[in-house]
Design a protein around this motif. Structure first.
Motif, mmCIF file in Angstrom:
data_model
loop_
_atom_site.group_PDB
_atom_site.id
_atom_site.type_symbol
_atom_site.label_atom_id
_atom_site.label_comp_id
_atom_site.label_asym_id
_atom_site.label_seq_id
_atom_site.Cartn_x
_atom_site.Cartn_y
_atom_site.Cartn_z
ATOM 1 N N ARG A 1 0.830 -1.205 0.000
ATOM 2 C CA ARG A 1 0.000 0.000 0.000
ATOM 3 C C ARG A 1 0.867 1.259 0.000
ATOM 4 N N SER A 2 1.976 1.223 0.712
ATOM 5 C CA SER A 2 2.863 2.389 0.737
ATOM 6 C C SER A 2 3.452 2.660 -0.642
ATOM 7 N N VAL A 3 3.686 1.600 -1.413
ATOM 8 C CA VAL A 3 4.182 1.793 -2.781
ATOM 9 C C VAL A 3 3.139 2.518 -3.619
ATOM 10 N N LEU A 4 1.892 2.071 -3.537
ATOM 11 C CA LEU A 4 0.837 2.698 -4.332
ATOM 12 C C LEU A 4 0.551 4.127 -3.873
ATOM 13 N N LEU B 1 6.970 9.284 -7.835
ATOM 14 C CA LEU B 1 7.690 9.023 -9.074
ATOM 15 C C LEU B 1 7.146 9.873 -10.220
ATOM 16 N N ILE B 2 5.842 10.049 -10.270
ATOM 17 C CA ILE B 2 5.266 10.902 -11.311
ATOM 18 C C ILE B 2 5.861 12.307 -11.235
ATOM 19 N N GLU B 3 5.966 12.845 -10.049
ATOM 20 C CA GLU B 3 6.522 14.189 -9.893
ATOM 21 C C GLU B 3 8.020 14.210 -10.189
ATOM 22 N N ARG B 4 8.694 13.138 -9.847
ATOM 23 C CA ARG B 4 10.142 13.070 -10.109
ATOM 24 C C ARG B 4 10.406 13.031 -11.621
ATOM 25 N N LEU C 1 2.228 4.889 -17.180
ATOM 26 C CA LEU C 1 3.152 6.014 -17.130
ATOM 27 C C LEU C 1 3.821 6.197 -18.486
ATOM 28 N N LEU C 2 4.263 5.104 -19.101
ATOM 29 C CA LEU C 2 4.883 5.201 -20.420
ATOM 30 C C LEU C 2 3.879 5.683 -21.463
ATOM 31 N N ALA C 3 2.627 5.236 -21.339
ATOM 32 C CA ALA C 3 1.596 5.702 -22.272
ATOM 33 C C ALA C 3 1.377 7.209 -22.121
ATOM 34 N N ALA C 4 1.355 7.686 -20.886
ATOM 35 C CA ALA C 4 1.156 9.122 -20.645
ATOM 36 C C ALA C 4 2.276 9.950 -21.269
ATOM 37 N N LEU C 5 3.474 9.378 -21.334
ATOM 38 C CA LEU C 5 4.631 10.103 -21.843
ATOM 39 C C LEU C 5 4.858 9.864 -23.332
ATOM 40 N N LEU D 1 17.028 -8.879 -20.691
ATOM 41 C CA LEU D 1 16.819 -7.469 -20.359
ATOM 42 C C LEU D 1 15.372 -7.088 -20.620
ATOM 43 N N LYS D 2 14.982 -5.925 -20.111
ATOM 44 C CA LYS D 2 13.636 -5.434 -20.359
ATOM 45 C C LYS D 2 13.565 -4.842 -21.778
ATOM 46 N N PRO D 3 12.493 -5.081 -22.502
ATOM 47 C CA PRO D 3 12.375 -4.523 -23.853
ATOM 48 C C PRO D 3 12.072 -3.031 -23.876
ATOM 49 N N TYR D 4 11.646 -2.502 -22.736
ATOM 50 C CA TYR D 4 11.401 -1.061 -22.634
ATOM 51 C C TYR D 4 11.530 -0.653 -21.169
ATOM 52 N N PRO D 5 11.650 0.650 -20.870
ATOM 53 C CA PRO D 5 11.850 1.099 -19.485
ATOM 54 C C PRO D 5 10.752 0.574 -18.562
ATOM 55 N N TYR D 6 11.158 0.192 -17.364
ATOM 56 C CA TYR D 6 10.252 -0.534 -16.473
ATOM 57 C C TYR D 6 10.759 -0.384 -15.047
ATOM 58 N N TYR D 7 9.847 -0.231 -14.113
ATOM 59 C CA TYR D 7 10.205 -0.176 -12.684
ATOM 60 C C TYR D 7 11.386 0.756 -12.402
ATOM 61 N N VAL D 8 11.389 1.912 -12.965
ATOM 62 C CA VAL D 8 12.377 2.980 -12.767
ATOM 63 C C VAL D 8 13.762 2.601 -13.271
ATOM 64 N N SER D 9 14.363 1.566 -12.691
ATOM 65 C CA SER D 9 15.779 1.323 -12.951
ATOM 66 C C SER D 9 16.076 -0.006 -13.616
ATOM 67 N N ASP D 10 15.058 -0.737 -14.071
ATOM 68 C CA ASP D 10 15.324 -2.031 -14.699
ATOM 69 C C ASP D 10 16.147 -1.852 -15.973
ATOM 70 N N ALA D 11 17.035 -2.812 -16.204
ATOM 71 C CA ALA D 11 18.036 -2.686 -17.261
ATOM 72 C C ALA D 11 17.469 -3.001 -18.640
ATOM 73 N N THR D 12 17.804 -2.150 -19.599
ATOM 74 C CA THR D 12 17.493 -2.348 -21.009
ATOM 75 C C THR D 12 18.809 -2.522 -21.778
ATOM 76 N N THR D 13 18.706 -2.803 -23.076
ATOM 77 C CA THR D 13 19.914 -2.933 -23.899
ATOM 78 C C THR D 13 20.730 -1.641 -23.867
ATOM 79 N N THR D 14 20.062 -0.511 -23.920
ATOM 80 C CA THR D 14 20.757 0.780 -23.853
ATOM 81 C C THR D 14 21.583 0.890 -22.581
ATOM 82 N N ASP D 15 21.037 0.399 -21.469
ATOM 83 C CA ASP D 15 21.754 0.471 -20.196
ATOM 84 C C ASP D 15 22.991 -0.423 -20.192
ATOM 85 N N VAL D 16 22.903 -1.586 -20.835
ATOM 86 C CA VAL D 16 24.071 -2.463 -20.937
ATOM 87 C C VAL D 16 25.176 -1.771 -21.726
ATOM 88 N N LEU D 17 24.818 -1.182 -22.851
ATOM 89 C CA LEU D 17 25.823 -0.507 -23.675
ATOM 90 C C LEU D 17 26.451 0.657 -22.918
#
Length: 401
Positions: free
Chosen positions: A27-30, A37-40, A106-110, A249-265
């Motif tokens: 509940r604290s996460v929600l 995170l939205i404001e950040r 969140l990704l849809a909003a952006l 890896l994640k195919p797109y940004p997820y959970y703030v810091s999850d790693a994508t191919t871009t992050d590996v490079l």
């Protein structure tokens, strides 16, 4: 995506799915983490008025409204159309699903998936980039110069512990403390199956021995936490514990810091731009990618709001063909065993019996779910008065072969 069918009656009775009840960690996460995170994200990037209004709408929905579907025009919306939770309160549905759908909305909003100037822009990149550029990372990379001087077994265990703890206990700290000293200076492991992990990945010693196989490493976070994962992958390849490493890896940004191919490079660039042993490892990893020994792989299911028990056939085949699959981090653990209120003494092998091959979990505890603890360990932790399940101060290495 379709709604998961109920699990066995015994699991439903003894391990109900985690939802965001009042006063719970979920509940604290929600209520706190997602609005913050939205404001950040809003402050980090100068999104135009359309995206700003969409962020306002999302904030209103998660704080005062019910779960609404993705717009019909949103790319990929059809994958979410059969989910059963629309019209319900965010706190009333499975926590894993609510978290996952929040990030998708969140990704849809952006406009992350919408053709146009903002398509593909990672809203979390400013945070990831700042962490990777920090002076602390310079210290981490410099500490790698001490690795060649360690005995082989101690080097392997040090790298495993570094990957486990991520930036909770950095590599330089561990090299100073030694693998044995880590447990005394950082609240230690509640389960340690590391010996079984290394036995599963015995290096090739004789011509008659079975050749090394493939290791699947399912990544967790980017930045400073991905660096030790990559160093561990290099070690597995260099010591012939693995013929190849498939880094999921994640195919797109997820959970703030999850790693994508871009992050590996970005991590490989950071390592090769350093000096000493770090640059050598970075160059070896670049060559491993070019030569097909380090394989970067993404799968749509990696961002699904469901446990791995529901993985599709092609992903199941990938894991089944591995000598070992290593699941990194808290989210992967929740998906591996099921995001449920398991009794903490539930055997890890029982919770992962469905998994198609040998599997290991490297995880610091940052959510309520946990399995495989000894009764006396649970008693000690519960009696300590610590919030040990969610504080990130405890960790586990668990293996099912």
């Amino acid at each position: 995506m379709t709604h998961s069918s109920p699990g066995p009656a015994a699991a439903e009775d003894s391990a109900p799915v985690i939802v965001s009840t009042a006063g719970s960690f979920a509940r604290s996460v929600l209520d706190e983490r997602h609005p913050a995170l939205i404001e950040r994200v809003r402050r980090a990037t100068p999104y135009p008025p359309g995206q700003q209004r969409s962020l306002d709408d999302l904030l209103e929905e998660i704080t005062k409204g019910v779960i609404e579907r993705l717009d019909d025009g949103e790319p990929g919306a059809e994958r979410w159309q059969d989910e059963p939770y629309y019209g319900q309160g965010w706190a009333d549905v499975p926590f894993l699903w609510a978290e996952s759908f929040f990030y998708r909305k969140l990704l849809a909003a952006l406009r992350h998936f919408t053709p146009g100037p903002w398509q593909g822009v990672d809203p979390f990149a400013p945070f990831k980039n700042a962490e990777l550029a920090s002076p602390k990372v310079d210290e981490e990379l410099s500490a790698l110069d001490r690795l060649p001087g360690l005995p082989t077994e101690e080097r392997a265990q040090t790298l495993l512990l570094s990957s486990l703890w991520g930036n909770r206990a950095d590599l330089g700290f561990q090299l100073s403390a030694g693998a044995e000293g880590l447990g005394d200076r950082v609240p230690g492991l509640v389960v340690d199956d590391s010996m079984r992990l290394w036995e599963t990945l015995e290096p090739l010693k004789t011509l008659e021995a079975a050749a090394p196989g493939k290791v699947c490493l399912v990544a967790d976070n980017a930045g400073p936490e991905l660096l030790p994962d990559l160093v561990l992958a290099d070690h597995l390849l260099a010591t012939r514990r693995a013929a190849s490493v498939v880094l999921h890896l994640k195919p797109y940004p997820y959970y703030v810091s999850d790693a994508t191919t871009t992050d590996v490079l970005a991590c490989l660039d950071r390592m090769t731009a350093a000096s000493g042993h770090a640059a050598e490892i970075g160059e070896r990893l670049r060559q491993a990618v070019s030569g097909g020994r380090l394989i970067l792989r993404t799968h749509e299911f990696s961002c699904a709001p469901h446990p791995y028990e529901r993985m599709p056939a092609d992903l199941r085949e990938d894991f089944a063909s591995a000598t070992l699959t290593v699941m990194k981090g808290d989210l992967n653990y929740r998906r591996l065993v099921g995001d449920r209120h398991w009794p903490a003494t539930t055997p890890f092998a029982e919770a992962t019996a469905y998994f198609p091959g040998p599997v290991a979990a490297l995880r610091t505890l940052k959510s309520d779910v946990v399995t495989g603890l000894a009764p006396r360990t649970v008693e000690r932790l519960d009696a300590s008065g610590e919030v040990w399940r969610t504080s990130g101060t405890h960790a586990l290495i668990q293996v099912k072969v």
